[in-house]
Design an enzyme around this catalytic site. Structure first.
Site, short mmCIF file in Angstrom:
data_model
loop_
_atom_site.label_atom_id
_atom_site.label_comp_id
_atom_site.label_asym_id
_atom_site.label_seq_id
_atom_site.Cartn_x
_atom_site.Cartn_y
_atom_site.Cartn_z
N GLY A 13 0.79 -1.23 0.00
CA GLY A 13 0.00 0.00 0.00
C GLY A 13 0.81 1.27 0.00
N ILE A 20 0.43 6.12 4.72
CA ILE A 20 0.54 5.49 6.04
C ILE A 20 1.55 4.34 5.97
CG2 ILE A 20 -0.71 4.15 7.78
CD1 ILE A 20 -3.19 5.90 7.17
N ASP A 64 -1.26 -5.86 -7.99
CA ASP A 64 -2.64 -5.38 -7.98
C ASP A 64 -3.45 -6.41 -7.21
OD1 ASP A 64 -5.27 -4.75 -8.44
OD2 ASP A 64 -5.11 -4.65 -10.62
N VAL A 65 -3.91 -6.04 -6.03
CA VAL A 65 -4.58 -7.01 -5.15
C VAL A 65 -5.96 -7.43 -5.66
CG1 VAL A 65 -3.29 -6.34 -3.08
CG2 VAL A 65 -5.51 -5.24 -3.58
N ILE A 92 -4.22 -0.71 2.29
CA ILE A 92 -4.85 -0.56 0.97
C ILE A 92 -6.35 -0.31 1.15
CG2 ILE A 92 -5.55 -1.88 -1.08
CD1 ILE A 92 -2.84 -3.35 -0.87
N TYR A 155 -18.31 9.11 3.51
CA TYR A 155 -17.41 7.93 3.55
C TYR A 155 -18.14 6.71 2.95
CZ TYR A 155 -13.42 5.21 5.23
OH TYR A 155 -12.30 4.41 5.31
N LYS A 162 -15.06 -0.98 5.63
CA LYS A 162 -14.19 -1.03 6.82
C LYS A 162 -14.84 -1.88 7.92
CE LYS A 162 -10.65 1.54 5.51
NZ LYS A 162 -9.40 0.88 5.05
N ILE A 191 -5.78 11.63 8.17
CA ILE A 191 -4.41 12.02 7.79
C ILE A 191 -4.45 12.45 6.33
CG2 ILE A 191 -2.00 11.25 7.60
CD1 ILE A 191 -2.61 9.01 9.56
N LEU A 194 -2.74 10.65 -0.07
CA LEU A 194 -3.31 10.61 -1.42
C LEU A 194 -4.77 10.17 -1.37
CD1 LEU A 194 -2.40 10.99 -4.38
CD2 LEU A 194 -1.88 8.54 -4.44
N ALA A 195 -5.06 9.18 -0.53
CA ALA A 195 -6.43 8.64 -0.44
C ALA A 195 -7.40 9.63 0.20
CB ALA A 195 -6.44 7.33 0.34
P1 NAD Z 1 -2.57 6.02 0.22
O1 NAD Z 1 -3.28 6.50 -0.99
O2 NAD Z 1 -1.20 6.48 0.42
O3 NAD Z 1 -2.62 4.43 0.31
C1 NAD Z 1 -3.65 3.66 -0.25
C2 NAD Z 1 -2.96 2.60 -1.06
O4 NAD Z 1 -3.88 1.65 -1.61
C3 NAD Z 1 -2.18 3.20 -2.26
O5 NAD Z 1 -0.83 2.87 -2.15
C4 NAD Z 1 -2.83 2.54 -3.45
O6 NAD Z 1 -1.91 2.30 -4.49
C5 NAD Z 1 -3.29 1.24 -2.81
N1 NAD Z 1 -4.22 0.50 -3.67
C6 NAD Z 1 -5.41 0.91 -4.18
N2 NAD Z 1 -5.91 -0.02 -5.02
C7 NAD Z 1 -5.01 -1.05 -5.03
C8 NAD Z 1 -4.94 -2.28 -5.72
N3 NAD Z 1 -5.91 -2.68 -6.56
N4 NAD Z 1 -3.86 -3.10 -5.51
C9 NAD Z 1 -2.89 -2.71 -4.66
N5 NAD Z 1 -2.89 -1.55 -3.99
C10 NAD Z 1 -3.95 -0.72 -4.17
O7 NAD Z 1 -3.51 6.48 1.46
P2 NAD Z 1 -3.45 6.06 3.00
O8 NAD Z 1 -4.28 7.09 3.69
O9 NAD Z 1 -2.07 5.82 3.43
O10 NAD Z 1 -4.30 4.69 3.02
C11 NAD Z 1 -3.80 3.49 3.57
C12 NAD Z 1 -4.89 2.80 4.39
O11 NAD Z 1 -5.17 3.58 5.54
C13 NAD Z 1 -6.21 2.60 3.65
O12 NAD Z 1 -6.74 1.35 3.99
C14 NAD Z 1 -7.07 3.69 4.24
O13 NAD Z 1 -8.42 3.37 4.15
C15 NAD Z 1 -6.57 3.70 5.66
N6 NAD Z 1 -6.88 4.88 6.47
C16 NAD Z 1 -6.58 6.13 6.02
C17 NAD Z 1 -6.87 7.25 6.80
C18 NAD Z 1 -6.59 8.65 6.32
O14 NAD Z 1 -7.18 9.59 6.85
N7 NAD Z 1 -5.70 8.86 5.37
C19 NAD Z 1 -7.47 7.07 8.07
C20 NAD Z 1 -7.75 5.76 8.51
C21 NAD Z 1 -7.45 4.68 7.70
O1 0WE Z 2 -10.07 5.32 3.98
C1 0WE Z 2 -9.89 6.46 3.64
C2 0WE Z 2 -9.70 6.79 2.18
C3 0WE Z 2 -10.67 6.02 1.34
C4 0WE Z 2 -10.64 6.27 -0.14
C5 0WE Z 2 -10.39 7.50 -0.71
C6 0WE Z 2 -10.43 7.65 -2.09
C7 0WE Z 2 -10.22 8.97 -2.75
C8 0WE Z 2 -9.78 8.83 -4.19
C9 0WE Z 2 -10.95 5.21 -0.97
N1 0WE Z 2 -10.99 5.33 -2.30
C10 0WE Z 2 -10.74 6.52 -2.87
N2 0WE Z 2 -10.84 6.61 -4.22
C11 0WE Z 2 -10.47 7.72 -4.91
O2 0WE Z 2 -10.62 7.78 -6.16
N3 0WE Z 2 -9.89 7.46 4.61
C12 0WE Z 2 -10.15 7.09 5.97
C13 0WE Z 2 -9.71 8.89 4.31
C14 0WE Z 2 -11.08 9.48 4.14
O3 0WE Z 2 -11.74 9.36 2.96
C15 0WE Z 2 -12.98 9.94 3.14
C16 0WE Z 2 -13.10 10.42 4.44
C17 0WE Z 2 -11.89 10.11 5.09
C18 0WE Z 2 -11.56 10.38 6.51
C19 0WE Z 2 -14.02 10.07 2.22
C20 0WE Z 2 -15.19 10.71 2.62
C21 0WE Z 2 -15.32 11.20 3.91
C22 0WE Z 2 -14.28 11.05 4.84
#
Ligand code: NAD
Ligand code: 0WE
Length: 263
Positions: A13, A20, A64-65, A92, A155, A162, A191, A194-195
């Site tokens: 991821g 993260i 690609d998972v 991921i 969300y 989740k 946090i 990118l996501a």
């Molecule tokens: P990130 O975008 O850096 O990481 C998400 C990763 O998922 C990316 O590296 C992306 O390439 C990967 N991914 C998506 N589709 C995939 C696929 N088909 N095969 C392999 N990899 C794939 O963002 P992040 O915030 O570091 O997210 C990591 C995890 O933390 C996620 O599960 C997210 O839901 C969770 N999370 C994020 C937050 C936040 O606020 N950013 C809070 C709580 C939990």
């Molecule tokens: O888990 C996440 C990120 C989830 C996520 C975000 C994206 C944006 C870009 C999953 N898929 C995509 N696809 C895209 O194309 N978080 C916990 C961060 C997050 O995402 C939100 C949040 C929070 C917090 C989306 C809506 C509302 C709150």
């Protein structure tokens, strides 16, 4: 004190230095773990390779998972490279951007399946593929968010995904118990990764978070990394199937209220 000396950890991821997964990688490295990285596809290689090099990581593989064959391939390569591994981190999540706004009931069947496949099934699929090479005393770790338990507007399908991911964590913990492999999830507060970029309402939620949370502090990837170290080290022995919060206490609140407005 180095808590992960002699342990081999594979982290899925990684997208960029805000991920993260990268916070976890740095904390694991500081604690003496030998690392391997996996990323989604070639588009990210340019970003992930330099991060890997900066920590002296030589196992860097795309996966690609969504693709069972790709999961089997990376497990096979890991077996050749590492023999056995101690830790697997799943960081991921994915849903179609247009499903992360508006009413949850507008979620399409296809969008529902996609989010469940990438964000939930993949953890189980990876667990199965790596089961034969997981060393006793090892750990599986995934990342979740509070939107699984309570409604976080927009969300949507990710909240449902989740919830299923957290349930998967418990079933996997039961399955892997006899092998002495622990399975846990970290529920992180918001946090800027990118996501989270461009997600509607994220900015407001992010700003309000520190006004409401018991600890008026933002969450950083290093905070998640430190908790990952504890969970995956001997310090976390006997903890399995749990969701551990790294959220400045936000999730204890019944009535989130801005602190300025309290007397
Ligand atoms: P990130 O975008 O850096 O990481 C998400 C990763 O998922 C990316 O590296 C992306 O390439 C990967 N991914 C998506 N589709 C995939 C696929 N088909 N095969 C392999 N990899 C794939 O963002 P992040 O915030 O570091 O997210 C990591 C995890 O933390 C996620 O599960 C997210 O839901 C969770 N999370 C994020 C937050 C936040 O606020 N950013 C809070 C709580 C939990
Ligand atoms: O888990 C996440 C990120 C989830 C996520 C975000 C994206 C944006 C870009 C999953 N898929 C995509 N696809 C895209 O194309 N978080 C916990 C961060 C997050 O995402 C939100 C949040 C929070 C917090 C989306 C809506 C509302 C709150």
């Amino acid at each position: 004190m180095k808590l992960l000396e002699g342990k081999k950890a594979l982290i899925f991821g990684m997208a960029n230095k805000r991920s993260i997964a990268w916070g976890i990688a740095q904390a694991f490295h500081q604690h003496g773990a030998e690392l391997g990285f996996s990323y989604a596809g070639e588009a990210l290689a340019r970003r992930v390779q330099p991060l890997a090099e900066s920590l002296g990581v030589s196992f860097v593989e795309p996966c690609d998972v969504a693709d069972d064959a790709a999961i089997d391939q990376v497990a096979q390569k890991a077996k050749v490279h590492f023999g056995e591994i101690d830790i697997l981190v799943h960081s991921i999540g994915f849903a179609n951007r247009d499903e992360l706004q508006g009413a949850y009931y507008n979620t399409s069947r296809e969008g529902f399946h996609l989010a469940m496949d990438i964000s939930v099934y993949s953890f189980t699929g990876l667990a199965r593929a790596f089961q034969p090479i997981l060393r006793t005393g090892g750990s599986l770790l995934t990342l979740t968010y509070y939107g699984s338990e309570k409604v976080a507007p927009n969300y949507n399908i990710m909240g449902v995904a989740k919830a299923a991911l957290e349930a998967s964590t418990r079933y996997l913990a039961y399955d892997f118990g006899p092998q002495n492999v622990r399975v846990n999830a970290i529920s992180a507060g918001p946090i800027r990764t990118l996501a989270a970029a461009g997600v509607s309402g994220f900015k407001t939620m992010y700003r309000q978070f520190t006004e409401f949370a018991p600890l008026p502090q933002e969450i950083g990837i290093e905070d998640v990394g430190n908790t990952a170290v504890y969970l995956c080290s001997e310090l976390g022995a006997k903890t399995t199937g749990q969701v551990i919060y790294v959220d400045s206490g936000y999730s204890i609140l019944g009535v989130p209220t801005p602190r300025e407005k309290t007397e």
